[in-house]
Scaffold this motif. Structure first.
Motif, PDB file in Angstrom:
ATOM      1  N   LEU A  69     -16.304   1.512  -2.809  1.00  0.00           N
ATOM      2  CA  LEU A  69     -15.729   0.941  -1.689  1.00  0.00           C
ATOM      3  C   LEU A  69     -14.295   1.388  -1.488  1.00  0.00           C
ATOM      4  O   LEU A  69     -13.446   1.569  -2.463  1.00  0.00           O
ATOM      5  CB  LEU A  69     -15.740  -0.412  -1.563  1.00  0.00           C
ATOM      6  CG  LEU A  69     -17.265  -0.927  -1.391  1.00  0.00           C
ATOM      7  CD1 LEU A  69     -17.045  -2.550  -1.968  1.00  0.00           C
ATOM      8  CD2 LEU A  69     -17.948  -0.969  -0.100  1.00  0.00           C
ATOM      9  N   ALA A  70     -13.817   1.487  -0.186  1.00  0.00           N
ATOM     10  CA  ALA A  70     -12.541   1.540   0.098  1.00  0.00           C
ATOM     11  C   ALA A  70     -11.641   0.291  -0.252  1.00  0.00           C
ATOM     12  O   ALA A  70     -12.176  -0.701   0.268  1.00  0.00           O
ATOM     13  CB  ALA A  70     -12.158   2.053   1.378  1.00  0.00           C
ATOM     14  N   SER A  71     -10.418   0.426  -0.843  1.00  0.00           N
ATOM     15  CA  SER A  71      -9.737  -1.079  -1.376  1.00  0.00           C
ATOM     16  C   SER A  71      -8.901  -1.344  -0.178  1.00  0.00           C
ATOM     17  O   SER A  71      -9.056  -2.614   0.064  1.00  0.00           O
ATOM     18  CB  SER A  71      -9.110  -0.623  -2.575  1.00  0.00           C
ATOM     19  OG  SER A  71      -8.399   0.339  -2.499  1.00  0.00           O
ATOM     20  N   ASN A  72      -8.066  -0.562   0.518  1.00  0.00           N
ATOM     21  CA  ASN A  72      -7.232  -1.047   1.728  1.00  0.00           C
ATOM     22  C   ASN A  72      -6.384  -2.070   1.205  1.00  0.00           C
ATOM     23  O   ASN A  72      -6.226  -3.238   2.413  1.00  0.00           O
ATOM     24  CB  ASN A  72      -8.557  -1.692   2.750  1.00  0.00           C
ATOM     25  CG  ASN A  72      -8.323  -0.905   3.985  1.00  0.00           C
ATOM     26  OD1 ASN A  72      -7.866   0.334   4.038  1.00  0.00           O
ATOM     27  ND2 ASN A  72      -8.732  -1.770   5.209  1.00  0.00           N
ATOM     28  N   PRO A 177      -7.562  10.284   6.289  1.00  0.00           N
ATOM     29  CA  PRO A 177      -6.311  11.131   6.542  1.00  0.00           C
ATOM     30  C   PRO A 177      -5.059  10.381   6.365  1.00  0.00           C
ATOM     31  O   PRO A 177      -5.129   9.244   6.797  1.00  0.00           O
ATOM     32  CB  PRO A 177      -6.170  11.995   7.782  1.00  0.00           C
ATOM     33  CG  PRO A 177      -7.144  11.264   8.830  1.00  0.00           C
ATOM     34  CD  PRO A 177      -8.230  10.793   7.601  1.00  0.00           C
ATOM     35  N   THR A 178      -3.943  10.878   5.859  1.00  0.00           N
ATOM     36  CA  THR A 178      -2.615  10.386   5.648  1.00  0.00           C
ATOM     37  C   THR A 178      -1.920  10.307   7.318  1.00  0.00           C
ATOM     38  O   THR A 178      -2.009  11.348   7.813  1.00  0.00           O
ATOM     39  CB  THR A 178      -1.692  10.779   5.090  1.00  0.00           C
ATOM     40  OG1 THR A 178      -2.189  10.706   3.499  1.00  0.00           O
ATOM     41  CG2 THR A 178      -0.469   9.926   4.759  1.00  0.00           C
ATOM     42  N   VAL A 297       0.684   5.615   6.133  1.00  0.00           N
ATOM     43  CA  VAL A 297      -0.659   4.751   5.829  1.00  0.00           C
ATOM     44  C   VAL A 297      -1.965   5.649   5.736  1.00  0.00           C
ATOM     45  O   VAL A 297      -1.870   7.005   6.159  1.00  0.00           O
ATOM     46  CB  VAL A 297      -0.888   3.858   7.242  1.00  0.00           C
ATOM     47  CG1 VAL A 297       0.279   2.686   7.211  1.00  0.00           C
ATOM     48  CG2 VAL A 297      -0.955   4.417   8.607  1.00  0.00           C
ATOM     49  N   LEU A 298      -3.034   5.002   5.516  1.00  0.00           N
ATOM     50  CA  LEU A 298      -4.275   5.792   5.584  1.00  0.00           C
ATOM     51  C   LEU A 298      -5.088   5.310   6.602  1.00  0.00           C
ATOM     52  O   LEU A 298      -5.206   4.197   7.109  1.00  0.00           O
ATOM     53  CB  LEU A 298      -5.144   5.481   4.266  1.00  0.00           C
ATOM     54  CG  LEU A 298      -4.597   6.108   2.871  1.00  0.00           C
ATOM     55  CD1 LEU A 298      -5.134   5.726   1.740  1.00  0.00           C
ATOM     56  CD2 LEU A 298      -4.658   7.613   2.963  1.00  0.00           C
ATOM     57  N   ALA A 299      -6.036   6.139   7.262  1.00  0.00           N
ATOM     58  CA  ALA A 299      -6.852   5.889   8.408  1.00  0.00           C
ATOM     59  C   ALA A 299      -7.836   4.955   8.214  1.00  0.00           C
ATOM     60  O   ALA A 299      -8.333   4.734   7.116  1.00  0.00           O
ATOM     61  CB  ALA A 299      -7.582   7.120   8.848  1.00  0.00           C
ATOM     62  N   GLY A 300      -7.877   3.864   9.008  1.00  0.00           N
ATOM     63  CA  GLY A 300      -8.542   2.817   8.882  1.00  0.00           C
ATOM     64  C   GLY A 300      -8.265   1.338   8.323  1.00  0.00           C
ATOM     65  O   GLY A 300      -8.845   0.527   8.001  1.00  0.00           O
ATOM     66  N   ASP A 301      -6.870   1.602   7.747  1.00  0.00           N
ATOM     67  CA  ASP A 301      -6.341   0.400   7.240  1.00  0.00           C
ATOM     68  C   ASP A 301      -5.942  -0.643   7.911  1.00  0.00           C
ATOM     69  O   ASP A 301      -4.866  -0.448   8.753  1.00  0.00           O
ATOM     70  CB  ASP A 301      -5.246   1.050   6.306  1.00  0.00           C
ATOM     71  CG  ASP A 301      -4.505   0.011   5.224  1.00  0.00           C
ATOM     72  OD1 ASP A 301      -4.998  -1.248   5.519  1.00  0.00           O
ATOM     73  OD2 ASP A 301      -4.027   0.262   4.132  1.00  0.00           O
ATOM     74  N   PHE A 336      -6.703  13.267   1.960  1.00  0.00           N
ATOM     75  CA  PHE A 336      -7.513  12.796   2.945  1.00  0.00           C
ATOM     76  C   PHE A 336      -8.486  11.582   2.384  1.00  0.00           C
ATOM     77  O   PHE A 336      -9.402  11.014   3.221  1.00  0.00           O
ATOM     78  CB  PHE A 336      -8.389  13.856   3.470  1.00  0.00           C
ATOM     79  CG  PHE A 336      -7.639  14.549   4.539  1.00  0.00           C
ATOM     80  CD1 PHE A 336      -7.767  14.412   5.764  1.00  0.00           C
ATOM     81  CD2 PHE A 336      -6.639  15.687   4.188  1.00  0.00           C
ATOM     82  CE1 PHE A 336      -7.051  15.090   6.842  1.00  0.00           C
ATOM     83  CE2 PHE A 336      -6.092  16.429   4.967  1.00  0.00           C
ATOM     84  CZ  PHE A 336      -6.010  16.160   6.387  1.00  0.00           C
ATOM     85  N   LEU A 337      -8.705  11.332   0.987  1.00  0.00           N
ATOM     86  CA  LEU A 337      -9.649  10.766   0.343  1.00  0.00           C
ATOM     87  C   LEU A 337     -10.884  10.584   0.941  1.00  0.00           C
ATOM     88  O   LEU A 337     -11.395   9.715   1.685  1.00  0.00           O
ATOM     89  CB  LEU A 337      -8.964   9.110   0.665  1.00  0.00           C
ATOM     90  CG  LEU A 337      -7.895   8.778  -0.164  1.00  0.00           C
ATOM     91  CD1 LEU A 337      -7.642   7.138  -0.219  1.00  0.00           C
ATOM     92  CD2 LEU A 337      -8.014   9.183  -1.727  1.00  0.00           C
TER      93      LEU A 337
END
Length: 495
Positions: A69-72, A177-178, A297-301, A336-337
């Motif tokens: 999972l993405a931690s966010n 992406p950043t 930031v990272l996309a989706g955060d 881009f993770l």
């Protein structure tokens, strides 16, 4: 018997030709593998008609599925409930398949470990290595048996990241992406225009300089930044030359000395708030209190990395792609993770896994970030999750990505030297001496690497040589970006 194609693809209407192609392919797969799926209770004969298998109600193919999972910024990921919902929906729609879900933020099995524990799983693309080919199932036959609509929905540049020796071992799932977040209220207070989607590095510098203030009563910073890549590529600074092999390091050249002194000036003028592991809390405080114009930031955060996602933001925040840099071969986007779907070669239920993966790949709300399938990116359902402006920023940032350089496995110790030199300089060290020391270490490392030629060697051999050579200059090996992010999540949570 293996149970195949329990339902028609809900994402598109398939032609009879497509159906027959898939049926014939799967029949061949069964003959070649000689495997039978795990059945919870009983067995049944299978009838295939136009790509649909008819099975009795007591035959269930069980598959185990793991997702990293993405931690966010949270130790409980917002993706957890999404996957639980998807499992429920899929199991109800496909009674002949039973997906068992395991998910985690902090516990991260390697790809090899995942192939031994699970039938299929989600993992980070940058950890895919050639040595994994023996334990991962090639998805090429499954992918090529799909309709042209499905295949063309995946861009070849993204599929290439999951290929080993031409074989497809993973299906792209999501990218983060950043991007650059900005404090719209602070920019307005300074009388500045908001950045555009196609802004440049020069635009970024102009806004950052104008937003900064050293006045104690009105203090503000241009950007909180913990990596020099934006400034290095924006100012076209050449630390390392990778056009030839072995690469060359230019740490102590006049250009790098000028660059480090310029960074120190930016810090002294309040334009740059440099963050690192020791001052994270202070940087977070300055950003959340509205005293920083820009941060990454990272996309989706939803927390924009520094805020509580459960609370309303104290000021207006926007996001744009990272600024365009002068050299089109370079990018200001650090990472881009990317994550993708994989199937274990040891699974007895590869077709059931593929049906599950195909289902997930067409959903707009499984992951946080940017889905890789074109049709999902273009869907109103996905764009509505983030709003038109933010969704457009994600798409444009995604389009700016550059292919990873083939020398990347060798270069990372030099990047560590660069980062340490910058940190030492910003902490007040003598720039000339810092760069001379870094150059000496770079020369030792490159001499150790010697004539290592990556395309002809297995990645494990390259990693071993790089590790040995990195240890000679006291650079630690194997601290990857994901591990750093997990560490930062614990720091945020105060653990």
């Amino acid at each position: 018997m293996r149970h195949l194609f329990a339902s028609l693809d809900k994402e598109k209407s398939m032609t009879l030709k497509d159906d027959l192609t898939r049926v014939l392919f799967v029949g061949l797969l069964v003959v070649l593998t000689g495997c039978s799926n795990t059945e919870v209770s009983g067995q049944t004969d299978m009838a295939i008609e136009a790509g649909v298998s008819e099975v009795s109600s007591n035959a269930i193919t069980a598959i185990s599925f793991y997702v990293q999972l993405a931690s966010n910024g949270q130790l409980v990921s917002p993706e957890a409930s999404s996957f639980e919902n998807m499992v429920t929906r899929f199991n109800e729609a496909h009674p002949e398949i039973r997906v068992s879900l395991e998910q985690s933020v902090t516990q991260r099995p390697s790809i090899l470990e995942a192939t031994r524990r699970y039938d299929c799983f989600v993992h980070y693309q940058d950890e895919l290595k050639s040595r994994h080919a023996n334990d991962l199932l090639s998805l090429s036959p499954l992918f090529e048996a799909e309709s042209s609509v499905f295949q063309e929905d995946h861009a070849s540049i993204h599929l290439a990241d999951y290929r080993l020796e031409g074989e497809l071992y993973g299906l792209p799932a999501v990218s983060r992406p950043t991007l650059m977040a900005y404090n719209a209220d602070l920019l307005a207070q300074r009388g500045l225009e908001l950045p555009s989607m196609d802004w440049t590095f020069e635009d970024f510098l102009e806004l950052s300089l104008a937003a900064a203030s050293l006045d104690d009563a009105d203090r503000s910073y241009g950007i909180a930044h913990g990596d020099d890549l934006l400034f290095t590529n924006g100012r076209n600074v050449g630390w390392v030359r990778m056009s030839t092999y072995p690469p060359s390091a230019y740490f102590d050249g006049p250009q790098t000395q000028v660059h480090l002194n310029w960074l120190k000036l930016m810090q002294d003028q309040g334009v740059l708030l440099n963050y690192h592991s020791d001052n994270y809390k202070y940087v977070q405080q300055e950003i959340t209190n509205g005293r920083v114009a820009f941060w990454e930031v990272l996309a989706g955060d939803p927390s924009l990395y520094y805020f509580d996602p459960e609370q309303e933001l104290p000021f207006e925040v926007g996001v744009v792609p990272m600024p365009l840099v002068p050299d089109p071969e370079r990018t200001a986007t650090r990472n881009f993770l990317d994550r993708g779907y994989f199937i274990s070669r040891h699974s007895e239920a590869p077709q059931a896994c593929w049906e599950w993966i195909r289902f997930l790949s067409g959903q707009p709300d499984v992951f946080i970030g940017l889905p890789v399938r074109r049709s999902v990116q273009e869907s109103q359902a996905w764009q509505a999750l983030y709003g038109d402006g933010t969704a457009q920023a994600y798409l444009q940032a995604f389009a700016q990505r550059q292919p990873e350089h083939n020398l990347a496995p060798v270069i990372w110790p030099l990047n560590e030297l660069r980062a340490q030199a910058i940190e030492d300089a910003l902490n007040g060290g003598d720039v000339a001496q810092i760069l001379a020391d870094a150059q000496e270490k770079a020369d030792i490392y490159l001499a150790c690497i010697g004539d290592l030629y990556i395309p002809e060697l297995a990645d494990q051999v390259v990693e071993q040589r790089v590790q040995v050579c990195a240890e000679q200059i006291n650079v630690s090996f194997g601290v990857d970006l994901v591990a750093q992010l997990v560490f930062q999540e614990y720091a945020k949570a105060g653990t």
